[in-house]
Write an enzyme that holds these catalytic residues in place. Sequence first.
Site, PDB file in Angstrom:
ATOM      1  N   SER A 142       2.185  -3.015  39.623  1.00  0.00           N
ATOM      2  CA  SER A 142       0.819  -3.522  39.660  1.00  0.00           C
ATOM      3  C   SER A 142       0.260  -3.362  41.082  1.00  0.00           C
ATOM      4  O   SER A 142       0.198  -2.251  41.588  1.00  0.00           O
ATOM      5  CB  SER A 142       0.784  -4.973  39.182  1.00  0.00           C
ATOM      6  OG  SER A 142      -0.530  -5.374  38.885  1.00  0.00           O
ATOM      7  N   ASP A 171      -3.066  -1.794  28.623  1.00  0.00           N
ATOM      8  CA  ASP A 171      -3.106  -2.662  29.798  1.00  0.00           C
ATOM      9  C   ASP A 171      -4.560  -2.934  30.173  1.00  0.00           C
ATOM     10  O   ASP A 171      -5.341  -2.008  30.376  1.00  0.00           O
ATOM     11  CB  ASP A 171      -2.372  -1.980  30.954  1.00  0.00           C
ATOM     12  CG  ASP A 171      -2.119  -2.897  32.137  1.00  0.00           C
ATOM     13  OD1 ASP A 171      -2.782  -3.947  32.230  1.00  0.00           O
ATOM     14  OD2 ASP A 171      -1.262  -2.559  32.969  1.00  0.00           O
ATOM     15  N   HIS A 201      -0.004  -5.032  30.037  1.00  0.00           N
ATOM     16  CA  HIS A 201       0.361  -5.029  31.452  1.00  0.00           C
ATOM     17  C   HIS A 201       1.831  -5.365  31.658  1.00  0.00           C
ATOM     18  O   HIS A 201       2.466  -4.867  32.583  1.00  0.00           O
ATOM     19  CB  HIS A 201      -0.511  -6.036  32.203  1.00  0.00           C
ATOM     20  CG  HIS A 201      -0.419  -5.926  33.689  1.00  0.00           C
ATOM     21  ND1 HIS A 201      -0.840  -4.812  34.380  1.00  0.00           N
ATOM     22  CD2 HIS A 201       0.046  -6.788  34.628  1.00  0.00           C
ATOM     23  CE1 HIS A 201      -0.652  -4.995  35.676  1.00  0.00           C
ATOM     24  NE2 HIS A 201      -0.108  -6.182  35.856  1.00  0.00           N
TER      25      HIS A 201
END
Length: 703
Positions: free
Chosen positions: A556, A643, A675
């Site tokens: 991320s 996501d 995600h």
Amino acid sequence: MTAHESAAAPVADSRPIVRSHHGDDVEDRYEWFRAKEDAEVIAHLEAENSYTESRTAHLEALRGRIFDEIKGRTLETDLSVPARRGDWWYYGRTVEGKQYGIQCRAPLASPDDWTPPVLSPDTEVPGEQILLDGNIEAEGHEFFSLGSFEVTTDGSLMLYGVDVAGDERYTVRVRDLTTGEQLADEIPGTFAGATFSPDGRFIVYSTVDDAWRPDTVWLHELGTAVDTDAKLFHEPDERYWVGAGFTRSDRYLVIGLGSSITSEEWLLDADDLRGEPRVVWPRREGIEYDSSHAVVDGEDVLYVLHNDGALDFELIRVSASDPAGASEVVIPHRPGQRLLGVSTFRDWGVVGYRRGGLARLGMLDYATGAVDELDFDEPLYAVGSGGNPEWAPPLLRLGYGSFVTPGTVYDLDVATRELHLRKRQPVLGGYDPEDYAQARLWVTATDGAQIPVSLVWKRSFGEAGAAPRPLHLYGYGSYEHSIEPGFSVPRLSELDRGVVFAVAHVRGGGEMGRQWYEDGKLLAKRNTFTDFVDCARHLVDAGYTTPAQMVAEGGSAGGLLMGAVANLAPELFAGILADVPFVDALTTILDPSLPLTVIEWDEWGDPLHNADVYAYMKSYTPYENVRTDAAYPRILAVTSLNDTRVLYVEPAKWVARLREVGADALLKCEMVAGHGGVSGRYNAWKERAFELAWLFDVLGVAD
């Protein structure tokens, strides 16, 4: 050339789109990937998956062995430690061969029963009720996630929120636990965290706007149509997230909203949820606070943690009826000791804070304001309170662990301060924590900052640093999020092959207090990247590893870190593993219509309206800074089609750009996931086995 190296990589069409901001024109050849519903985009992603599978086909047997190791170390049929709420003990089950957990409960032996029953998978639990079997709920779906789960205080009703796409939009349903009947109440499109009112008459839930921002809190009365639900609160400012929950005392509903730098809370009496909420403190730019209700000397009070003139926060006490009035300082601001939160119970409180790079817990005496810190004997550990729904318990439930100590559940006897071990995560196969070691070293960054680096290794391969070894360096460094020294079963597959695992606690995280975070965000963001490079270089110079023996990983915002360090110091790494990487950050943050963009301006800056921020972000965004003069390490980017936080398009574009300059880059896109990746524990183990097999291949680790 081996067969797995001879497969042809997908070549994406170049369809230039010009992005123009602040007099700067940028030609983006792969922005067309953003059209998620376009059959050509899906075909390209599927081609990338096929290419990645062909390039890693030689690792299939290794992936299988790693999966078997994870599975073989895990007690697949197990139970969690029960937590008391009302007249029941609530706990979870996992069953061998089943992907998802099963939520259960059993009745208390007596009202005075505060010692959780010791449960065994082989022994029937008297009076057990199965509340929700995730395996049944997931039938017919490739993805399943539970975003809300709660039972009313009296134990009669249960709500649960389910996502079967991976987009974090949950449908809330209600079940009568006395009859097993599914009620007609069904609320689609909710955010996670729906909750019952204390009397069980209402459900409080949140919904999101088009940019995936939770912006509205709703009140649903059971038995009524959803389209008649009352809007309790709406926040139009796109910088703020909104959520709601009841105090442990059941006295108030707290509606909380916050950006990255500002917060505000509103209170509603729990017995008058259709009334008007009242603000605790009106928002002021840059001031963060949160409150917790308690009753002291018969008066409703709020313990408020805030940063007004207190960088690392202070704790004060105010009257709940007049929170802006007179206040009493309970814990003053102490630079370097970052207060994180306070949990209040009827007779005492618990304070969480960070000092010296580690999480701490202290018991708060309401009468004196004294804080009694809990001591633990490991040099590195993670600890926190959790699973404490009751208002007046004699025991406090704690979670504890370290790099070498598996996850542990304690109950603290508050009166005697005695810790009662309730459970330690079983690790099968003869795991002995004494076979492993953990340590922390400090690296001097280019500008003189001292960066903590945590290490864990297996002792039989020698002390870390005695000779160069394969090393896996992890980093994150954003949102004041701290990477804790926690235990991992999959990580044992690395350590048992002689790999040293390390975490670089770089600026932008929260490990060393609020200033640590401030020094790694906005126009200081480059510190995050250079800190990681400095840590990697130190590990090489000090003899822990060599560039040919080091792989970096981040996910991320940590994936942005991976892309940045790949550009800054490609020569330091043999490989880079980027999970759902935020590598096209500037394009995303320039578009306020995309999920989360506006609220992210407090973290990264606003390049849409500020030319200096635009130029700064453009200078480090990985996709726009791929070098033509660099020999990149091997790169694996992992993403998910659904996501909503870091869109698949970012790593897809990045990999295509890397290929243009001859980089060995692979893309793996889960076509039904969000995600957090795939759902189901076995699927998650397979996913991690895939990544670790690639990592071992890069490191040349013998199996």
